[in-house]
Design an enzyme around this catalytic site. Structure first.
Site, PDB file in Angstrom:
ATOM      1  CG  ASN A   1      16.881  47.283  58.085  1.00  0.00           C
ATOM      2  OD1 ASN A   1      16.755  47.667  59.195  1.00  0.00           O
ATOM      3  ND2 ASN A   1      17.385  45.973  57.902  1.00  0.00           N
TER       4      ASN A   1
ATOM      5  CE  LYS B   1      21.037  46.304  57.418  1.00  0.00           C
ATOM      6  NZ  LYS B   1      21.884  45.419  56.815  1.00  0.00           N
TER       7      LYS B   1
ATOM      8  CG  HIS C   1      17.068  41.601  57.770  1.00  0.00           C
ATOM      9  ND1 HIS C   1      18.437  41.388  57.773  1.00  0.00           N
ATOM     10  CD2 HIS C   1      16.958  42.665  56.968  1.00  0.00           C
ATOM     11  CE1 HIS C   1      19.123  42.164  57.074  1.00  0.00           C
ATOM     12  NE2 HIS C   1      18.214  43.063  56.227  1.00  0.00           N
TER      13      HIS C   1
ATOM     14  CD  GLU D   1      21.782  42.471  58.927  1.00  0.00           C
ATOM     15  OE1 GLU D   1      21.039  43.279  59.378  1.00  0.00           O
ATOM     16  OE2 GLU D   1      22.493  42.762  57.605  1.00  0.00           O
TER      17      GLU D   1
ATOM     18  CD  GLU E   1      16.939  42.462  52.346  1.00  0.00           C
ATOM     19  OE1 GLU E   1      17.001  43.817  52.086  1.00  0.00           O
ATOM     20  OE2 GLU E   1      17.104  41.947  53.564  1.00  0.00           O
TER      21      GLU E   1
ATOM     22  N   GLY F   1      25.135  44.410  52.611  1.00  0.00           N
ATOM     23  CA  GLY F   1      26.063  44.927  53.210  1.00  0.00           C
ATOM     24  C   GLY F   1      27.482  44.776  52.708  1.00  0.00           C
TER      25      GLY F   1
END
Ligand code: PEP
Length: 249
Positions: free
Chosen positions: A8, A10, A95, A97, A164, A170
């Site tokens: 990914n 991003k 996701h 985020e 996740e 991150g």
């Protein structure tokens, strides 16, 4: 069921950097892409160009996010119909985020899964608990709630799940292999109960060259969804190779 390692990207990299990375992966992952599915998720603006670079390879390109309507006045969104028109059949859905910064909730993700089903796009549904939820012993409740709400009455035929843990994305903190294995076993059992079939469950959250081996050893880890370490050819290729080695493929 095939194993999957996915990157990914991003909102990173410029046009030339993205194309360069795609080309490096195309040249470096020829053998590996015969053994496992390798997916990359570039920024949407570069999606078509990455597809063109990867043409002739087995690496598949997906979108990091899509809306659920086919078309309409939804400024800034990308529809499943648009994706199909460029032969993109792979999407990350929910996701963390997207959930956190763009307030996507389980109801919206359910619509997105239905749109994937309608357009035959393979969704990778991302789920995971926050740190305070894990610390208060609510991990399984949260995972069960995310799964059951997103899948409610969807009767999905095809699905991949990415587990996740939000606290591991991150941050450099990875779930221990045992924590990941326990969550994966729980997810698989629940999804099998709902869908009456096995689906691959990928682990994501600070996967790096250093921890890929011990995570890949776990029996219910069917692949990885990788953020930071997928932005460099060297680390992504090493993780793919480690995964293949640990699964004896
Ligand atoms: C992700 O983007 O899904 C992710 C897991 O990121 P990272 O590997 O950087 O934690």
């Amino acid at each position: 069921m095939k194993y999957i390692v996915a990157g990914n990207w991003k909102m990173h990299l410029t046009h030339s950097e993205v194309l360069n990375l795609a080309l490096e992966l195309k040249e470096s992952l020829i053998e590996q892409s015969r053994k496992i599915d390798i997916f990359v998720f570039p920024p949407t603006i570069f999606l078509k160009d990455v597809q063109d670079v990867l043409f002739g390879s087995l690496i598949k390109t997906g979108v990091q996010n899509m809306y659920f309507q086919d078309e309409g006045a939804y400024t800034g969104e990308t529809s499943p119909l648009m994706l199909k028109s460029i032969n993109c059949s792979l999407a990350l859905i929910g996701h963390s985020e997207r959930r956190e910064y763009f307030k996507e909730d389980d109801e919206m993700l359910r619509y997105k899964l239905l749109a994937c089903k309608k357009w035959d796009i393979l969704p990778i549904l991302c789920i995971g608990e926050r740190l305070e939820e894990r610390e208060s012993g609510k991990t399984e409740d949260i995972l069960a709630s995310q799964i059951t709400k997103a899948l409610d009455k969807t009767e999905m035929e095809r699905l991949v799940i990415a587990y996740e843990p939000v606290w591991a994305i991150g941050t450099g903190k990875t779930a221990t292999p045992r924590q990941a294995q326990e969550a994966h076993a729980f997810i698989k059992k629940l999804v099998k109960h709902i869908m009456e079939k096995d689906v691959p469950v990928l682990y994501g959250g600070s996967v790096k060259v250093e921890n890929a081996k011990e995570l890949a050893r776990e029996k219910d880890i069917d692949g990885f969804l990788i953020g930071g370490a997928s932005l460099h050819k060297e680390s992504f290729v090493k993780i793919v190779n480690e995964f293949i080695r640990m699964k004896n493929l």
